[in-house]
Motif scaffolding. Structure first.
Motif, PDB file in Angstrom:
ATOM      1  N   PHE A   1       3.427  -2.342  -3.801  1.00  0.00           N
ATOM      2  CA  PHE A   1       4.448  -3.174  -3.173  1.00  0.00           C
ATOM      3  C   PHE A   1       5.829  -2.613  -3.507  1.00  0.00           C
ATOM      4  CE2 PHE A   1       0.831  -5.937  -3.515  1.00  0.00           C
ATOM      5  CZ  PHE A   1       0.906  -6.777  -2.404  1.00  0.00           C
ATOM      6  N   ASN A   2       6.693  -2.559  -2.518  1.00  0.00           N
ATOM      7  CA  ASN A   2       8.090  -2.231  -2.766  1.00  0.00           C
ATOM      8  C   ASN A   2       8.813  -3.447  -3.340  1.00  0.00           C
ATOM      9  OD1 ASN A   2       7.856   0.416  -1.730  1.00  0.00           O
ATOM     10  ND2 ASN A   2       8.066  -0.368   0.352  1.00  0.00           N
ATOM     11  N   ASP A   3      10.016  -3.228  -3.864  1.00  0.00           N
ATOM     12  CA  ASP A   3      10.770  -4.325  -4.478  1.00  0.00           C
ATOM     13  C   ASP A   3      11.045  -5.461  -3.495  1.00  0.00           C
ATOM     14  OD1 ASP A   3      10.811  -2.991  -6.878  1.00  0.00           O
ATOM     15  OD2 ASP A   3      12.796  -2.100  -6.572  1.00  0.00           O
ATOM     16  N   ASP A   4      11.165  -5.139  -2.207  1.00  0.00           N
ATOM     17  CA  ASP A   4      11.443  -6.177  -1.210  1.00  0.00           C
ATOM     18  C   ASP A   4      10.183  -6.871  -0.705  1.00  0.00           C
ATOM     19  OD1 ASP A   4      10.282  -4.208   0.296  1.00  0.00           O
ATOM     20  OD2 ASP A   4      11.956  -3.959   1.697  1.00  0.00           O
TER      21      ASP A   4
ATOM     22  N   ILE B   1       6.366 -14.825  -2.006  1.00  0.00           N
ATOM     23  CA  ILE B   1       6.178 -14.332  -0.645  1.00  0.00           C
ATOM     24  C   ILE B   1       4.724 -14.567  -0.250  1.00  0.00           C
ATOM     25  CG2 ILE B   1       6.255 -12.295   0.866  1.00  0.00           C
ATOM     26  CD1 ILE B   1       8.364 -11.116  -0.969  1.00  0.00           C
ATOM     27  N   TYR B   2       4.493 -15.135   0.923  1.00  0.00           N
ATOM     28  CA  TYR B   2       3.155 -15.364   1.438  1.00  0.00           C
ATOM     29  C   TYR B   2       2.820 -14.264   2.453  1.00  0.00           C
ATOM     30  CZ  TYR B   2       3.542 -19.914  -0.749  1.00  0.00           C
ATOM     31  OH  TYR B   2       3.702 -20.916  -1.661  1.00  0.00           O
ATOM     32  N   TYR B   3       1.609 -13.733   2.348  1.00  0.00           N
ATOM     33  CA  TYR B   3       1.179 -12.631   3.212  1.00  0.00           C
ATOM     34  C   TYR B   3       0.068 -13.091   4.143  1.00  0.00           C
ATOM     35  CZ  TYR B   3       3.822  -9.472   0.230  1.00  0.00           C
ATOM     36  OH  TYR B   3       4.838  -8.837  -0.448  1.00  0.00           O
ATOM     37  N   LEU B   4       0.224 -12.760   5.398  1.00  0.00           N
ATOM     38  CA  LEU B   4      -0.808 -12.995   6.405  1.00  0.00           C
ATOM     39  C   LEU B   4      -1.363 -11.631   6.812  1.00  0.00           C
ATOM     40  CD1 LEU B   4      -2.303 -14.789   8.519  1.00  0.00           C
ATOM     41  CD2 LEU B   4      -0.356 -14.376  10.037  1.00  0.00           C
ATOM     42  N   ILE B   5      -2.666 -11.410   6.597  1.00  0.00           N
ATOM     43  CA  ILE B   5      -3.299 -10.123   6.910  1.00  0.00           C
ATOM     44  C   ILE B   5      -4.067 -10.284   8.216  1.00  0.00           C
ATOM     45  CG2 ILE B   5      -4.769  -8.265   6.024  1.00  0.00           C
ATOM     46  CD1 ILE B   5      -2.338  -8.947   4.281  1.00  0.00           C
ATOM     47  N   TYR B   6      -3.872  -9.358   9.155  1.00  0.00           N
ATOM     48  CA  TYR B   6      -4.498  -9.511  10.472  1.00  0.00           C
ATOM     49  C   TYR B   6      -4.792  -8.161  11.118  1.00  0.00           C
ATOM     50  CZ  TYR B   6       0.149  -8.403  12.338  1.00  0.00           C
ATOM     51  OH  TYR B   6       1.333  -7.785  12.629  1.00  0.00           O
ATOM     52  N   SER B   7      -5.697  -8.150  12.088  1.00  0.00           N
ATOM     53  CA  SER B   7      -5.995  -6.955  12.882  1.00  0.00           C
ATOM     54  C   SER B   7      -4.880  -6.769  13.900  1.00  0.00           C
ATOM     55  CB  SER B   7      -7.343  -7.102  13.596  1.00  0.00           C
ATOM     56  OG  SER B   7      -8.390  -7.242  12.665  1.00  0.00           O
ATOM     57  N   ASP B   8      -4.308  -5.569  13.929  1.00  0.00           N
ATOM     58  CA  ASP B   8      -3.096  -5.294  14.700  1.00  0.00           C
ATOM     59  C   ASP B   8      -3.413  -4.342  15.847  1.00  0.00           C
ATOM     60  OD1 ASP B   8      -0.580  -4.706  15.625  1.00  0.00           O
ATOM     61  OD2 ASP B   8       0.213  -4.037  13.695  1.00  0.00           O
ATOM     62  N   ILE B   9      -3.009  -4.713  17.045  1.00  0.00           N
ATOM     63  CA  ILE B   9      -3.286  -3.921  18.241  1.00  0.00           C
ATOM     64  C   ILE B   9      -2.103  -3.037  18.640  1.00  0.00           C
ATOM     65  CG2 ILE B   9      -2.442  -5.568  19.965  1.00  0.00           C
ATOM     66  CD1 ILE B   9      -5.087  -5.030  21.505  1.00  0.00           C
ATOM     67  N   SER B  10      -1.092  -2.932  17.775  1.00  0.00           N
ATOM     68  CA  SER B  10       0.157  -2.259  18.153  1.00  0.00           C
ATOM     69  C   SER B  10      -0.018  -0.772  18.441  1.00  0.00           C
ATOM     70  CB  SER B  10       1.211  -2.447  17.052  1.00  0.00           C
ATOM     71  OG  SER B  10       0.788  -1.852  15.839  1.00  0.00           O
ATOM     72  N   ARG B  11      -1.099  -0.148  17.968  1.00  0.00           N
ATOM     73  CA  ARG B  11      -1.317   1.273  18.214  1.00  0.00           C
ATOM     74  C   ARG B  11      -2.373   1.520  19.297  1.00  0.00           C
ATOM     75  NH1 ARG B  11      -0.956   3.584  11.923  1.00  0.00           N
ATOM     76  NH2 ARG B  11       1.249   3.049  11.646  1.00  0.00           N
ATOM     77  N   GLY B  12      -2.599   0.526  20.121  1.00  0.00           N
ATOM     78  CA  GLY B  12      -3.513   0.678  21.252  1.00  0.00           C
ATOM     79  C   GLY B  12      -4.814  -0.063  21.087  1.00  0.00           C
ATOM     80  N   LYS B  13      -5.439   0.049  19.911  1.00  0.00           N
ATOM     81  CA  LYS B  13      -6.639  -0.691  19.571  1.00  0.00           C
ATOM     82  C   LYS B  13      -6.383  -1.401  18.246  1.00  0.00           C
ATOM     83  CE  LYS B  13      -9.885   2.578  21.721  1.00  0.00           C
ATOM     84  NZ  LYS B  13     -11.066   3.462  21.480  1.00  0.00           N
ATOM     85  N   PRO B  14      -7.103  -2.474  17.945  1.00  0.00           N
ATOM     86  CA  PRO B  14      -6.889  -3.187  16.683  1.00  0.00           C
ATOM     87  C   PRO B  14      -7.502  -2.463  15.484  1.00  0.00           C
ATOM     88  CG  PRO B  14      -8.615  -4.269  17.917  1.00  0.00           C
ATOM     89  CD  PRO B  14      -8.079  -3.186  18.814  1.00  0.00           C
TER      90      PRO B  14
END
Length: 243
Positions: free
Chosen positions: A83-86, A1-14
């Motif tokens: 990490f969970n199993d999935d 599994i490849y992971y992309l880590i990023y700043s997320d604005i989903s809660r109003g601010k990143p």
């Protein structure tokens, strides 16, 4: 599994450091969830950056917190993750302990190590440069009535009997409550912060502590006196519990 880590604005601010996953490094990537959110670490907290790293068999998230009431002052922080199993990553909280595990309550704690601050006045400030070396010291200042600082997590072991802190007040002073596991949690002590005449004119205050054992989050809650509601009442440099 490849992971992309990023700043997320989903809660109003990143302020969230989130991840997306893919079975290919070229994507497509599917949004996962939040790894850590640094909201409320400082009154100027507005974004987050970092990544995940494996070290000696344990995975960690490295991220930053705003500091000193400035969007440009940042401190690097670390928390262990799982990490969970999935392949999903459960969200973790900001702590004072970081990767160390619970901190003994009897260890002297720099007040600036609070992992969460409430209100729009409380902040980490920097003391004047020492005359004997080039180091700077930080402390909590400008704390108003009802504002609090959280420390996660302290290990009270089999119990403590007293509390001491280095405090300062420019004008009014007030009362500081010690509560467990929340700003409205169990009250274990209350100590008076006197008028000392300046934000860096420190004075040691002590008080007895109601029995507390085991691991808890500690909340230092400012309670005012007759001062106006928006008055900045007190500052805290450090504290510790004793047996």
């Amino acid at each position: 599994i490849y992971y992309l880590i990023y700043s997320d604005i989903s809660r109003g601010k990143p302020t969230c450091l989130s991840y997306a996953t893919s079975r290919s490094p070229l994507g497509p990537f599917e949004k996962g969830g939040v790894i850590i959110d640094n909201a409320d670490c400082d009154i100027e907290s507005w974004n987050n950056h970092g990544s995940i790293v494996e070290f000696q068999g344990q995975w960690y998230v490295f991220y930053h917190r705003s500091s000193q009431a400035s969007s440009c002052s940042r401190r690097a922080c670390i928390e262990p993750i799982t990490f969970n199993d999935d392949g999903s990553i459960p969200e973790v909280e900001m702590t004072t302990q970081g990767s160390e595990g619970p901190i003994p309550a009897t260890v002297k704690m720099d007040a600036a190590r609070a992992c969460q601050l409430s209100g729009r006045a409380i902040r980490v400030s920097v003391a004047e440069r020492s005359r004997t070396n080039d180091t700077l010291s930080e402390y909590l200042s400008h704390i108003r009535k009802g504002e609090w600082a959280a420390y996660k997590y302290l290990d009270f072991g089999e119990g403590v009997t007293s509390f001491e802190a280095e405090v300062a007040s420019l004008r009014d002073g007030g009362e500081m409550e010690l509560r467990l596991d929340g700003p409205e949690g169990e009250l274990i002590a209350s100590v008076v912060v006197p008028h000392t005449g300046g934000w860096q004119l420190w004075q040691t205050v002590t008080c007895a502590v109601k029995p507390a054992t085991g691991v808890h989050a500690l909340y230092l809650v400012c309670k005012g006196t007759h001062a106006p509601p928006r008055s900045r009442l007190m500052g805290i440099e450090s504290f510790r519990f004793t047996k």
